[in-house]
Motif scaffolding. Structure first.
Motif, PDB file in Angstrom:
ATOM      1  N   GLU A 183      69.166  20.252  51.716  1.00 49.75           N
ATOM      2  CA  GLU A 183      69.846  21.426  52.253  1.00 49.75           C
ATOM      3  C   GLU A 183      69.977  21.377  53.721  1.00 49.75           C
ATOM      4  N   MET A 184      69.102  20.705  54.411  1.00 51.88           N
ATOM      5  CA  MET A 184      69.364  20.620  55.683  1.00 51.88           C
ATOM      6  C   MET A 184      70.478  19.538  56.087  1.00 51.88           C
TER       7      MET A 184
ATOM      8  N   TRP B 266      64.289  30.216  52.254  1.00 52.04           N
ATOM      9  CA  TRP B 266      62.891  29.786  52.425  1.00 52.04           C
ATOM     10  C   TRP B 266      61.859  30.888  53.050  1.00 52.04           C
TER      11      TRP B 266
ATOM     12  N   ALA C 114      63.357  20.910  51.391  1.00 50.89           N
ATOM     13  CA  ALA C 114      64.575  21.447  51.923  1.00 50.89           C
ATOM     14  C   ALA C 114      65.348  20.374  52.832  1.00 50.89           C
ATOM     15  N   HIS C 115      64.984  19.290  52.698  1.00 56.11           N
ATOM     16  CA  HIS C 115      65.657  18.212  53.750  1.00 56.11           C
ATOM     17  C   HIS C 115      67.012  18.154  53.056  1.00 56.11           C
TER      18      HIS C 115
ATOM     19  N   VAL D  67      57.403  22.206  52.475  1.00 52.57           N
ATOM     20  CA  VAL D  67      58.766  22.755  52.297  1.00 52.57           C
ATOM     21  C   VAL D  67      59.859  21.527  52.744  1.00 52.57           C
TER      22      VAL D  67
ATOM     23  N   ARG E  24      61.162  29.262  45.090  1.00 48.96           N
ATOM     24  CA  ARG E  24      62.166  28.953  46.067  1.00 48.96           C
ATOM     25  C   ARG E  24      63.681  28.815  45.043  1.00 48.96           C
TER      26      ARG E  24
ATOM     27  N   TRP F 167      69.190  27.322  54.176  1.00 48.18           N
ATOM     28  CA  TRP F 167      68.170  26.912  53.703  1.00 48.18           C
ATOM     29  C   TRP F 167      67.119  27.514  54.467  1.00 48.18           C
TER      30      TRP F 167
ATOM     31  N   VAL G 288      69.957  19.101  45.551  1.00 47.95           N
ATOM     32  CA  VAL G 288      69.021  20.158  45.617  1.00 47.95           C
ATOM     33  C   VAL G 288      68.127  20.400  44.207  1.00 47.95           C
TER      34      VAL G 288
END
Length: 578
Positions: free
Chosen positions: A375-376, A334, A372-373, A368, A145, A330, A384
């Motif tokens: 970026e969320m 992914w 990813a959180h 994930v 990623r 994001w 990140v």
């Protein structure tokens, strides 16, 4: 600079730090390579143990499991921490008093049998190889990623890095590298957790934010009314979408208990963790090291449930009802890895989540969520990149420790302990490094073809460790009557029961992998608890049916139960003993 740029900078800086430490502390003797010359301070050992044990499963997958299963995922929290209590009370001081290099070596001496040592070596290799393949897979996911590499390329890079400092540094180098990795992974996990907790609830402490109320900004981000408790909001969102209440469980209670027990016992039976207690100077330091390790691990584990809750809420808020053409960055990033996917089942072009598999349009791999959180939540790009560096530290630290166990098991316990007892120290070190290289390549191959998610594979490894090692070690310390025949039969029976159950449901009949088909409702992740009982029962029965151990072995068992420091003369003789 964007997330990719920050990831390159932070990952390169951390890897440079690890490589420098490995070179500076590289092993120069056999004792350095296997047990760091038994000169590691308990606090340092505890921190290194925490990094060794907090793998990619703890950093990446555990919060993902909690995010998708809610209360049921608490089995992983309780199991993976409770095992350290068993270690500190039942194993650590006694095995340190024994004072050799590996667990199979203890089994061979305690059960007065090269065959027992060989069987224990095979068990250690099976457990460690299963575990290391999962770690390499986790590292490959991160690299795929954030460094924009295919998973195959990420796995190859991970193998090269792990091989470098594991094979060169041995236990001494790995120990101090893992101290640095602990600091990296804990900062990487806590920084986004603190920032997201502050954003959603106004409380910077994640564990307290989990039970807090949503701020206006947090409520707007999740699409609910402000002032509502976070957990109430998650329950309402889950009920509306048919995903289930976050605070409720659906798995059979017996399975939750069995999984918790398997993970606890498996923690206490992991060869790469047990060997850590051979590196401290004194017997009492082994117990102190276990206490420090539990403290350092608790720092991450008390924040993990909050990260899971934050990730679940942010996932729904950023995906549900959003046209795929307007999907957040994001999600699209992914999607390129294949770990996030969208299937337009009703042809409206809008992404929809549902607890009904026939209606759900979004698939998100549990591994994930943690990555990813940030970026969320639209955190800065450097956060990140920091998370990526922490995930790599978690996966690589455990992989290195496991490779060392594989190397020691093959060279010290199999080659020198069984096949060629007259092998020189220099030749043994060569065999160890060759075995680590072969294991690294093999783990890379299986990391590209995993039987499940990172956490699932790790849980299976814990079950294998529980069913093969724990009864043999505990009864070997506390029961004089345990015999070599009983130990061999117990290890074989426990390992076969657990592995056969896993293979049946994970490989031969995956379509039957569900509570309605499991025996007594126990999942493959929890079957290690049953395997442990089988091992203990077989070991006891066979031991009672066979001649008692020799007197000197029974005297060894009696001496191990009293973890006093040996007299200087005896200690010197023990250090020279093979």
């Amino acid at each position: 600079m964007g997330p990719i740029g920050w990831t390159w900078v932070l990952v390169a800086a951390s890897f440079g730090l690890y490589a420098g430490i490995a070179l500076y502390t590289r092993a120069r003797s056999l004792a350095d390579y296997y047990v760091a010359d038994r000169a590691v301070h308990p606090v340092v050992s505890g921190m290194a143990t925490g990094a060794d044990w907090m793998s990619a499963a703890s950093f990446m997958s555990m919060a993902g499991i909690l995010a998708f299963t809610g209360r049921d995922g608490a089995a992983y929290l309780m199991g993976w921490t409770g095992g350290y209590v068993l270690l500190a009370v039942l194993l650590a001081p006694y095995l340190r008093k024994y004072g050799k290099y590996t667990v199979p070596q203890f089994v061979g001496d305690r059960y007065y049998s090269r065959s027992a040592r060989a069987v224990a070596t095979v068990c250690a290799l099976v457990v460690s190889f299963t575990y290391v393949a999962a770690q390499v897979r986790g590292v490959g996911i991160v690299l795929a990623r954030f460094l924009e590499l295919p998973i195959g390329g990420g796995v190859a890079l991970a193998i090269a890095i792990v091989f470098f400092y594991a094979v060169l540094g041995g236990m001494k180098g790995i120990t101090y590298v893992q101290v640095a990795q602990y600091l990296v992974l804990i900062v990487a996990f806590l920084v986004p957790a603190v920032l997201v907790s502050q954003l959603l609830t106004g409380n910077p402490v994640p564990a307290l934010g989990l039970g807090g109320r949503l701020t206006e900004g947090g409520a707007a981000l999740l699409g609910v009314a402000p002032g509502r408790h976070l957990l109430d909001a998650l329950d309402a969102i889950g009920s509306d979408l048919g995903l289930g209440r976050f605070t409720a469980g659906s798995r059979p209670r017996l399975d939750v208990l069995a999984t918790t027990a398997a993970l606890m016992i498996g923690t206490a039976g992991l060869p790469h963790i047990i060997i850590r207690f051979f590196t401290v100077p004194k017997i009492r330091d082994a117990r102190a090291s276990a206490g420090w390790a539990l403290l350092f691990i608790a720092v991450l584990y008390t924040a993990a449930p909050a990260v899971a809750a934050f990730g679940r809420g942010l996932l729904v808020a950023t995906v549900e009802g959003v046209p795929h053409a307007e999907a957040p960055s994001w999600f699209r990033a992914w999607e390129r890895t294949g770990l996030v996917a969208w299937t337009d089942r009703n042809g409206d072009g809008v992404m929809q989540l549902s607890g009904d598999p026939s209606r759900n349009e979004v698939r998100v791999d549990g591994d994930v969520i943690v990555l990813a959180h940030p970026e969320m939540a639209r955190l800065p790009a450097w956060v990140v990149g920091l998370v990526a560096a922490g995930a790599l530290a978690a996966g690589l630290s455990t992989a290195a420790g496991l490779l060392l166990v594989i190397a020691a098991g093959f060279s010290h316990d199999l080659v020198r302990g069984v096949v060629a007892p007259r092998l020189s120290d220099r030749a043994e070190l060569g065999w160890a490094r060759g075995a680590a290289a072969a294991a690294a390549l093999g783990a890379g191959y299986f990391a590209l073809r995993p039987p499940g998610s990172v956490a699932e594979v790790v849980a299976i490894a814990f079950g294998l460790a529980a069913s093969s090692f724990f009864p043999v070690l505990v009864l070997g310390i506390f029961w004089r009557r345990a015999t070599r025949e009983g130990a061999i039969a117990g290890m074989v029976a426990g390992l076969l029961v657990t592995s056969a159950y896993v293979v049946w449901f994970r490989h031969l009949h995956p379509e039957l992998n569900g509570p309605e088909h499991w025996w007594l409702g126990i999942s493959p992740e929890g079957i290690g608890a049953l395997g442990t009982l089988v091992n203990a029962a077989v070991l006891t029965a066979v031991s009672l049916a066979t001649p008692a151990p020799p007197r000197e072995v029974q005297e060894l068992v009696a001496s191990l139960r009293y973890p006093r420091e040996p007299a200087p003369a005896r200690a010197a003789a023990s250090s020279r003993a093979r």
